[in-house]
Design a protein around this motif. Structure first.
Motif, PDB file in Angstrom:
ATOM      1  N   ASN A  63       0.830  -1.201   0.000  1.00 28.45           N
ATOM      2  CA  ASN A  63       0.000   0.000   0.000  1.00 28.45           C
ATOM      3  C   ASN A  63       0.867   1.253   0.000  1.00 28.45           C
ATOM      4  N   GLY A  64       2.012   1.158   0.672  1.00 28.98           N
ATOM      5  CA  GLY A  64       2.941   2.275   0.654  1.00 28.98           C
ATOM      6  C   GLY A  64       3.493   2.545  -0.722  1.00 28.98           C
ATOM      7  N   MET A  65       3.536   1.519  -1.555  1.00 29.75           N
ATOM      8  CA  MET A  65       4.028   1.702  -2.909  1.00 29.75           C
ATOM      9  C   MET A  65       3.110   2.615  -3.716  1.00 29.75           C
ATOM     10  N   MET A  66       1.807   2.465  -3.526  1.00 28.61           N
ATOM     11  CA  MET A  66       0.861   3.336  -4.241  1.00 28.61           C
ATOM     12  C   MET A  66       1.041   4.787  -3.812  1.00 28.61           C
ATOM     13  N   GLN A  67       1.246   5.008  -2.510  1.00 29.19           N
ATOM     14  CA  GLN A  67       1.484   6.367  -2.017  1.00 29.19           C
ATOM     15  C   GLN A  67       2.746   6.938  -2.656  1.00 29.19           C
ATOM     16  N   ALA A  68       3.780   6.116  -2.707  1.00 29.38           N
ATOM     17  CA  ALA A  68       5.059   6.575  -3.235  1.00 29.38           C
ATOM     18  C   ALA A  68       4.939   7.024  -4.688  1.00 29.38           C
ATOM     19  N   ARG A  69       4.190   6.292  -5.479  1.00 34.01           N
ATOM     20  CA  ARG A  69       4.050   6.651  -6.897  1.00 34.01           C
ATOM     21  C   ARG A  69       3.438   8.041  -7.069  1.00 34.01           C
ATOM     22  N   VAL A  70       2.355   8.312  -6.341  1.00 33.74           N
ATOM     23  CA  VAL A  70       1.654   9.592  -6.505  1.00 33.74           C
ATOM     24  C   VAL A  70       2.508  10.753  -6.035  1.00 33.74           C
ATOM     25  N   PHE A  71       3.150  10.603  -4.896  1.00 31.09           N
ATOM     26  CA  PHE A  71       4.006  11.685  -4.395  1.00 31.09           C
ATOM     27  C   PHE A  71       5.156  11.954  -5.352  1.00 31.09           C
ATOM     28  N   ALA A  72       5.730  10.900  -5.913  1.00 30.16           N
ATOM     29  CA  ALA A  72       6.857  11.074  -6.828  1.00 30.16           C
ATOM     30  C   ALA A  72       6.453  11.855  -8.066  1.00 30.16           C
ATOM     31  N   GLU A  73       5.208  11.687  -8.511  1.00 27.00           N
ATOM     32  CA  GLU A  73       4.734  12.416  -9.689  1.00 27.00           C
ATOM     33  C   GLU A  73       4.563  13.911  -9.405  1.00 27.00           C
ATOM     34  N   VAL A  74       4.305  14.269  -8.156  1.00 26.41           N
ATOM     35  CA  VAL A  74       3.984  15.663  -7.821  1.00 26.41           C
ATOM     36  C   VAL A  74       5.219  16.464  -7.450  1.00 26.41           C
ATOM     37  N   VAL A  75       6.123  15.889  -6.666  1.00 25.98           N
ATOM     38  CA  VAL A  75       7.208  16.690  -6.102  1.00 25.98           C
ATOM     39  C   VAL A  75       8.614  16.148  -6.379  1.00 25.98           C
ATOM     40  N   ASP A  76       8.784  15.211  -7.267  1.00 24.91           N
ATOM     41  CA  ASP A  76      10.119  14.710  -7.607  1.00 24.91           C
ATOM     42  C   ASP A  76      10.893  14.263  -6.364  1.00 24.91           C
ATOM     43  N   VAL A  77      10.458  13.182  -5.782  1.00 28.97           N
ATOM     44  CA  VAL A  77      11.080  12.653  -4.565  1.00 28.97           C
ATOM     45  C   VAL A  77      12.536  12.293  -4.826  1.00 28.97           C
ATOM     46  N   THR A  78      13.409  12.668  -3.883  1.00 27.94           N
ATOM     47  CA  THR A  78      14.842  12.371  -4.017  1.00 27.94           C
ATOM     48  C   THR A  78      15.313  11.292  -3.054  1.00 27.94           C
ATOM     49  N   GLY A  79      14.498  10.953  -2.066  1.00 26.93           N
ATOM     50  CA  GLY A  79      14.910   9.942  -1.095  1.00 26.93           C
ATOM     51  C   GLY A  79      13.717   9.456  -0.285  1.00 26.93           C
ATOM     52  N   ILE A  80      13.857   8.262   0.276  1.00 26.83           N
ATOM     53  CA  ILE A  80      12.803   7.631   1.062  1.00 26.83           C
ATOM     54  C   ILE A  80      13.241   7.543   2.522  1.00 26.83           C
ATOM     55  N   VAL A  81      12.288   7.806   3.422  1.00 23.96           N
ATOM     56  CA  VAL A  81      12.489   7.552   4.848  1.00 23.96           C
ATOM     57  C   VAL A  81      11.480   6.481   5.247  1.00 23.96           C
ATOM     58  N   LEU A  82      11.974   5.332   5.674  1.00 27.60           N
ATOM     59  CA  LEU A  82      11.106   4.242   6.112  1.00 27.60           C
ATOM     60  C   LEU A  82      11.012   4.256   7.633  1.00 27.60           C
ATOM     61  N   THR A  83       9.808   4.492   8.155  1.00 31.55           N
ATOM     62  CA  THR A  83       9.606   4.488   9.605  1.00 31.55           C
ATOM     63  C   THR A  83       9.015   3.144  10.042  1.00 31.55           C
ATOM     64  N   LYS A  84       9.106   2.893  11.336  1.00 34.31           N
ATOM     65  CA  LYS A  84       8.517   1.701  11.964  1.00 34.31           C
ATOM     66  C   LYS A  84       9.073   0.405  11.366  1.00 34.31           C
ATOM     67  N   LEU A  85      10.339   0.448  10.983  1.00 32.34           N
ATOM     68  CA  LEU A  85      10.948  -0.739  10.395  1.00 32.34           C
ATOM     69  C   LEU A  85      11.257  -1.799  11.449  1.00 32.34           C
ATOM     70  N   ASP A  86      11.140  -1.423  12.723  1.00 28.98           N
ATOM     71  CA  ASP A  86      11.426  -2.370  13.790  1.00 28.98           C
ATOM     72  C   ASP A  86      10.182  -3.093  14.279  1.00 28.98           C
ATOM     73  N   GLY A  87       9.024  -2.790  13.703  1.00 30.28           N
ATOM     74  CA  GLY A  87       7.789  -3.411  14.158  1.00 30.28           C
ATOM     75  C   GLY A  87       7.437  -4.639  13.347  1.00 30.28           C
ATOM     76  N   THR A  88       6.248  -4.618  12.757  1.00 22.51           N
ATOM     77  CA  THR A  88       5.806  -5.764  11.949  1.00 22.51           C
ATOM     78  C   THR A  88       6.176  -5.586  10.480  1.00 22.51           C
TER      79      THR A  88
END
Length: 400
Positions: A332-357
């Motif tokens: 589901n995060g992948m769908m979010q990433a696609r739309v944001f990348a189209e709008v603001v030219d994302v240069t990097g990803i921050v992954l939060t909560k990587l220590d959980g599930t």
């Protein structure tokens, strides 16, 4: 007859003379007020002299014990209260090596993936069923269909050519292939250096959906930069969420970083513009702007996010656009990433909560989808649990 008149006159003269001689004169005296009289009587009993007020002086007279002192020695002492202590500014720990230190947390959350793959590769006979199980394990870890297929083919090739004789060999081969898949060649540098040529700070915009930990990530990023001895300024451009500006200001105050904010509901582009302007005037190294959490399905709001970026770029190009993703959301995060990348030219990803599930394969999947690297990962709730992403340390955490 004359004799009687003379006798009467003599009697009158004698009576007047006797009256004047026998009756004493009354002395005139001034009547004192009762209070004054009481004081005088008390003084006479104790032997103490008491001054009487001068008649008709027009000045109010005070008792001696109530009169002002004639010299400084009798002034009442002045007690100076200590100045209130200012809250201590925290010194964040250095960012270098954070991911290595937090690797044990990652290992605890990814033991299923690492142990499962190692157990399959360590079998005496690697048949088709085993390779299918390996691929299913990778898909369950959110690696994505294409990356999972590639990894299986590379593992099969190495197993045929080199042979996987024991668990140690299986671990070595799997580690090398996972690191290659995460791609250590990607540039994961954060562009946060001040522009010397035009005396302009680096500008970092942080975007993402509400609930991913975006504002918290901005605060933690400020700590990472302060630990690197950078002067930082925060811009609270998330003006639609009531607590966002307060939350960001609190993060900044803890490390002595100022925050530019506007009234609730104000134009976020204006706040972002003012933040960069203040950063230029203050000669800071980096301005980090927190933006409103946009639902990727709201086209109008996404357009507004693009507008914020365009307004900020009136001062100069934006150096980094970091997209914050909740690692537990998987595909589901992948769908979010696609739309944001189209709008603001994302240069990097921050992954939060990587220590959980979270499933570690999301790192590979999102990089493949956007063509941009994961630059930071959040591995806990602590203030200094945001770390620069290190492919080798990440893979070691997965394998345990």
């Amino acid at each position: 007859m004359w004799e009687y008149i003379v006798i009467a006159a003599v009697i009158v003269v004698i009576a007047v003379a006797l009256t004047a001689f026998l009756v004493p004169r009354r002395r005139a005296r001034r009547v004192e007020p009762p209070a004054q009289a009481d004081r005088r009587d008390a003084a006479s009993r104790s032997g103490t002299a008491v001054e009487s007020p001068a008649p008709d002086s027009g000045v109010e007279q005070r008792p001696a014990d109530q009169r002002p002192a004639d010299h400084a020695g009798t002034e009442p002492p002045v007690t100076e209260l200590p100045a209130p202590e200012e809250p201590a500014v925290e010194r964040p720990e250095p960012a270098a090596g954070r991911l290595v230190r937090l690797r044990s947390r990652l290992a605890r959350s990814q033991t299923g993936l690492g142990k499962g793959l190692l157990a399959l590769l360590s079998r005496e006979r690697l048949d088709e069923d085993t390779w299918e199980e390996i691929e299913d394990t990778l898909l369950a870890a959110d690696l994505g269909v294409a990356p999972a297929g590639e990894l299986v083919e590379r593992l099969r090739t190495r197993a045929r050519v080199e042979g996987i004789a024991d668990a140690e060999a299986a671990r070595r081969v799997l580690r090398e292939e996972l690191i290659a898949l995460v791609d250590p060649t990607l540039d994961r540098t954060l562009r946060t250096d001040r522009h010397v040529e035009d005396a302009r700070p680096a500008v970092v915009m942080v975007v993402g959906v509400n609930g991913t930990g975006k504002t918290t990530t901005v605060g933690k990023l400020a700590r990472v930069l302060v630990a690197e001895d950078r002067d930082v300024l925060l811009g609270a451009a998330d003006t639609f969420r009531a607590a966002a500006a307060d939350q960001l200001t609190t993060w900044g105050d803890r490390v002595g970083v100022p925050t530019v904010r506007g009234p609730e509901g104000s134009d976020p582009g204006s706040v972002a513009f003012d933040a960069v302007k203040a950063g230029i005037e203050s000669e800071v190294d980096t301005v980090v702007i927190d933006t409103a959490g946009r639902l990727q399905t709201k086209v109008g709001l996404m357009d507004e996010l693009g507008k914020v970026k365009r307004v900020v770029e009136k001062h100069g190009p934006v150096d980094e656009v970091l997209l914050v993703l909740d690692a537990t959301t998987g595909q589901n995060g992948m769908m979010q990433a696609r739309v944001f990348a189209e709008v603001v030219d994302v240069t990097g990803i921050v992954l939060t909560k990587l220590d959980g599930t979270a499933k570690g394969g999301i790192v590979v999947a999102v990089q493949r989808e956007l063509g941009v690297p994961v630059k930071l990962v959040g591995l806990g709730e602590g203030a200094d649990d945001l770390a620069p992403f290190d492919p080798e340390a990440f893979v070691d955490g997965i394998l345990g």
